[in-house]
Design an enzyme around this catalytic site. Structure first.
Site, mmCIF file in Angstrom:
data_model
loop_
_atom_site.group_PDB
_atom_site.id
_atom_site.type_symbol
_atom_site.label_atom_id
_atom_site.label_comp_id
_atom_site.label_asym_id
_atom_site.label_seq_id
_atom_site.Cartn_x
_atom_site.Cartn_y
_atom_site.Cartn_z
ATOM 1 N N HIS A 288 -2.570 -5.277 7.444
ATOM 2 C CA HIS A 288 -3.178 -4.551 6.330
ATOM 3 C C HIS A 288 -3.425 -5.563 5.200
ATOM 4 C CE1 HIS A 288 -3.953 -1.913 3.114
ATOM 5 N NE2 HIS A 288 -2.751 -1.967 2.576
ATOM 6 N N ASN B 14 -8.145 -4.440 -0.972
ATOM 7 C CA ASN B 14 -7.334 -3.548 -0.153
ATOM 8 C C ASN B 14 -8.129 -2.261 0.102
ATOM 9 O OD1 ASN B 14 -5.505 -1.626 0.732
ATOM 10 N ND2 ASN B 14 -3.846 -2.297 -0.620
ATOM 11 N N CYS C 3 -1.915 3.416 4.204
ATOM 12 C CA CYS C 3 -2.455 2.155 4.730
ATOM 13 C C CYS C 3 -2.013 1.873 6.166
ATOM 14 C CB CYS C 3 -2.048 1.006 3.818
ATOM 15 S SG CYS C 3 -2.476 1.327 2.104
HETATM 16 O O1 UT7 Z 1 -1.769 -0.830 0.143
HETATM 17 C C1 UT7 Z 1 -0.531 -0.429 -0.288
HETATM 18 C C2 UT7 Z 1 0.356 -1.581 -0.369
HETATM 19 N N1 UT7 Z 1 0.252 -2.163 -1.667
HETATM 20 C C3 UT7 Z 1 0.724 -3.371 -1.886
HETATM 21 O O2 UT7 Z 1 1.178 -3.974 -0.951
HETATM 22 C C4 UT7 Z 1 0.745 -3.929 -3.274
HETATM 23 C C5 UT7 Z 1 2.015 -4.706 -3.473
HETATM 24 N N2 UT7 Z 1 2.177 -5.278 -4.806
HETATM 25 C C6 UT7 Z 1 1.440 -6.336 -5.243
HETATM 26 O O3 UT7 Z 1 0.559 -6.803 -4.543
HETATM 27 C C7 UT7 Z 1 1.799 -6.958 -6.556
HETATM 28 O O4 UT7 Z 1 3.017 -6.416 -6.994
HETATM 29 C C8 UT7 Z 1 0.731 -6.768 -7.659
HETATM 30 C C9 UT7 Z 1 -0.490 -7.575 -7.320
HETATM 31 C C10 UT7 Z 1 0.387 -5.297 -7.782
HETATM 32 C C11 UT7 Z 1 1.281 -7.262 -8.980
HETATM 33 O O5 UT7 Z 1 1.621 -8.636 -8.900
HETATM 34 P P1 UT7 Z 1 2.968 -9.164 -9.576
HETATM 35 O O6 UT7 Z 1 3.009 -10.608 -9.372
HETATM 36 O O7 UT7 Z 1 4.076 -8.326 -9.010
HETATM 37 O O8 UT7 Z 1 2.706 -8.881 -11.100
HETATM 38 P P2 UT7 Z 1 3.539 -7.946 -12.082
HETATM 39 O O9 UT7 Z 1 3.204 -6.518 -11.840
HETATM 40 O O10 UT7 Z 1 4.970 -8.351 -12.071
HETATM 41 O O11 UT7 Z 1 2.939 -8.373 -13.461
HETATM 42 C C12 UT7 Z 1 3.121 -9.695 -13.997
HETATM 43 C C13 UT7 Z 1 2.391 -9.786 -15.308
HETATM 44 C C14 UT7 Z 1 2.691 -8.637 -16.256
HETATM 45 O O12 UT7 Z 1 2.689 -9.159 -17.572
HETATM 46 P P3 UT7 Z 1 4.097 -9.470 -18.334
HETATM 47 O O13 UT7 Z 1 4.812 -8.168 -18.382
HETATM 48 O O14 UT7 Z 1 4.770 -10.490 -17.488
HETATM 49 O O15 UT7 Z 1 3.631 -9.966 -19.646
HETATM 50 C C15 UT7 Z 1 1.532 -7.708 -16.095
HETATM 51 O O16 UT7 Z 1 1.291 -6.939 -17.255
HETATM 52 O O17 UT7 Z 1 0.984 -9.733 -15.079
HETATM 53 C C16 UT7 Z 1 0.419 -8.672 -15.861
HETATM 54 N N3 UT7 Z 1 -0.670 -8.088 -15.106
HETATM 55 C C17 UT7 Z 1 -1.933 -8.534 -15.179
HETATM 56 N N4 UT7 Z 1 -2.508 -9.536 -15.872
HETATM 57 C C18 UT7 Z 1 -3.808 -9.739 -15.722
HETATM 58 C C19 UT7 Z 1 -0.632 -7.052 -14.242
HETATM 59 N N5 UT7 Z 1 -1.853 -6.811 -13.750
HETATM 60 C C20 UT7 Z 1 -2.675 -7.722 -14.320
HETATM 61 C C21 UT7 Z 1 -4.038 -7.992 -14.207
HETATM 62 N N6 UT7 Z 1 -4.570 -9.002 -14.913
HETATM 63 N N7 UT7 Z 1 -4.849 -7.263 -13.384
#
Ligand code: UT7
Length: 374
Positions: free
Chosen positions: A238, A268, A96
Site C-alpha cells: 500500500h 495514497n 487501505c
Molecule cells: O493509508 C492509511 C495509512 N496511513 C499512513 O500510513 C500514514 C502514516 N503516517 C504518516 O505517513 C506520517 O505520520 C505523516 C506524513 C502523516 C506525518 O509525518 P510526521 O513525520 O509524523 O510529521 P508530524 O505529524 O510529526 O509533524 C511534524 C511537524 C509538525 O510541526 P511541529 O509540531 O513539529 O512544529 C507538523 O505541524 O510537521 C508539521 N507538519 C507539516 N509541515 C508542513 C505536518 N504536516 C505538515 C505539512 N507541511 N503538510
C-alpha cells in the site's frame, strides 16, 4: 495536483512533503468523475487485458472507503454499466487493506467452485472526504482506481497464501465520521479535528502500526506459502509513505528496491494503491508470469493484509476470443442504454402518476374491479 499546487492554498512546502512522505503529485477526480466511474474504467481496462466479455463475470468485488452511497453499492453501479448481466456485486470495506481482502474473497470463491471469474476493483475518490484545511492529511491522498480479473485456470499458481488481520481497538486512529447507525453528536471525540464526512488520522500512531505489521504479515504469508523472502521478485505495498516502506525493508532485511513504489506520482489512493502499482509493475515488465510476488495493505480498522501470489496468465487457448474487443464495446453501449432507459421510464411513470387526477385513477381501479367481477 503537485505539491506546489497544494502550497498555494495550504501552509506546506514541496520540500516537507517529499522528505516526509516521498509524494510529489496526486490525481484529483474531475467534477463528473466518481468512485464508480473510475472503477468502471479500471474494470474495462482489466477486461481488455484479460480479453473476456462482461457477460463472463460471475462476481464483482469493489474495495472502497469512498462509495457514492451506503447503498446501492459502487460494485452494483459498475456491474450495470459493464453489462455484467449474470454477475453478483458487492462493496468491501477494509480501508487501505480492501484490495488484498477482495482478492482473497474472490480466490476462495473460485477455489470452492462456486464461481469461475471475478473482477476485483480498488477505487477511491479521497479528494471528496479530505479536510482541505488540514495539512496533516490532505497532502497525503489522491484519487484513482485499479482492477484485476481472476479466473479458474489450468495454470499453476495464483494466490498461494493470505493473512487477513484486524485490530478494531485502533478504530479511533483514522476514520470518517458519517451517516450511519451511530448518533454522531454522541461521539466524545467529535471536535475540530473530527468533522462530519471528513477523514481524520493520528499520523504518528498509524505510522508505527504500519511499520510493525508489514514485516510481520509478509513473513507469516511467506511461511504459509512455504517460501522465503528470497523467493519474491517484488512486493507491492500500500502506497502510504516512502519512509514506512524504508522501515519495512529494514525490518525484513531486504533491499528497498524489492518494493514497487509509485506514491511519488499518485500519493495514497487507499484501496486503489496496490492494483495501480501492480499494473504499472506488470506493464514495465518488472513482474512476469511465474514470478512470486507479495501484496501488503494496512490502514483503517485498523486492518492489514498480506498475500503471496504466483503471477500467472492463463494460456491463450483458455481465453482466445474472436472480436472480443468490439463485442465488449457493443455490450457496454447496450448496458448504458438499458440503465438510462430504465431510469427514464420510471421517472416518466412518476410524472404521469403525479399529474393524473386522483379521481380518474379511482375510476380506473373501479372499472378494473368491475371487469374482474364479471
Ligand atoms: O493509508 C492509511 C495509512 N496511513 C499512513 O500510513 C500514514 C502514516 N503516517 C504518516 O505517513 C506520517 O505520520 C505523516 C506524513 C502523516 C506525518 O509525518 P510526521 O513525520 O509524523 O510529521 P508530524 O505529524 O510529526 O509533524 C511534524 C511537524 C509538525 O510541526 P511541529 O509540531 O513539529 O512544529 C507538523 O505541524 O510537521 C508539521 N507538519 C507539516 N509541515 C508542513 C505536518 N504536516 C505538515 C505539512 N507541511 N503538510
Amino acid at each position: 495536483m503537485t505539491n506546489q499546487d497544494l502550497s498555494a492554498f495550504i501552509d506546506t512546502t514541496d520540500e516537507w512533503i517529499v522528505s516526509r512522505t516521498g509524494i510529489r503529485e496526486r490525481h484529483i477526480a474531475s467534477d463528473k468523475e466518481t468512485t464508480a466511474t473510475l472503477g468502471l474504467k479500471a474494470a474495462q481496462a482489466a477486461l481488455d487485458i484479460a480479453d473476456i466479455l462482461p457477460t463472463e463475470i460471475d462476481l464483482i468485488i469493489c474495495a472502497t472507503s469512498t462509495p457514492e452511497y451506503i447503498f446501492p453499492s459502487t460494485a452494483s453501479l459498475i456491474q450495470a454499466w459493464l453489462g455484467a448481466s449474470t454477475s453478483g456485486a458487492f462493496d468491501l470495506s477494509a480501508a487501505c487493506s480492501g484490495f488484498v481482502y477482495g482478492v482473497d474473497m474472490a480466490t476462495q470463491a473460485i477455489k470452492s467452485g462456486s464461481i469461475r471469474t471475478a473482477v476485483v476493483i480498488g477505487t477511491e475518490t479521497f479528494s471528496r472526504i479530505l479536510d482541505w484545511t488540514d495539512r496533516g492529511t490532505c497532502i497525503l491522498f489522491g484519487d484513482g482506481a485499479g482492477a484485476v480479473v481472476l479466473t479458474a485456470s489450468s495454470v499453476e499458481g495464483g494466490v498461494l497464501s493470505s493473512v487477513l488481520r484486524s485490530d478494531g481497538s485502533g478504530g479511533d486512529l483514522l476514520g470518517v465520521p458519517s451517516v450511519g447507525s451511530i448518533d454522531i453528536s454522541s461521539i466524545p471525540t467529535l471536535d475540530e479535528s473530527h468533522k462530519m464526512g471528513k477523514m481524520f488520522m493520528n499520523g504518528g500512531e498509524v505510522f508505527k502500526f504500519a511499520t510493525r505489521v508489514i514485516g510481520e504479515s509478509i513473513t507469516q504469508a511467506l511461511d504459509i506459502a512455504g517460501l522465503t523472502i528470497a523467493d519474491l521478485k517484488a512486493i507491492v505495498p500500500h502506497q502510504a509513505n516512502i519512509r514506512i516502506i524504508q522501515a519495512a525493508a529494514r525490518s525484513l532485511k531486504v533491499d528497498e528496491s524489492i518494493f514497487v513504489c509509485n506514491m511519488d506520482r499518485y500519493a495514497n489512493t487507499s484501496a486503489a494503491s496496490i492494483p495501480i502499482a501492480l499494473v504499472e509493475a506488470v506493464q514495465q515488465g518488472r513482474i512476469k508470469p511465474g514470478d512470486n510476488i507479495a501484496f501488503v495493505g494496512f490502514g483503517g480498522g485498523l486492518s492489514w493484509a498480506a498475500m503471496v501470489v504466483k503471477w500467472g496468465v492463463p494460456p491463450p487457448e483458455e481465453r482466445g476470443r474472436v472480436l472480443s474487443r468490439q463485442r465488449r464495446q457493443v455490450l457496454y453501449r447496450v448496458a448504458w442504454w438499458r440503465v438510462l432507459l430504465g431510469r427514464t421510464l420510471r421517472q416518466l411513470n412518476d410524472v404521469i402518476n403525479r399529474i393524473r387526477p386522483e379521481r380518474g385513477r379511482m375510476e380506473r381501479l373501479r372499472r378494473n374491479y368491475d371487469r374482474s367481477e364479471r
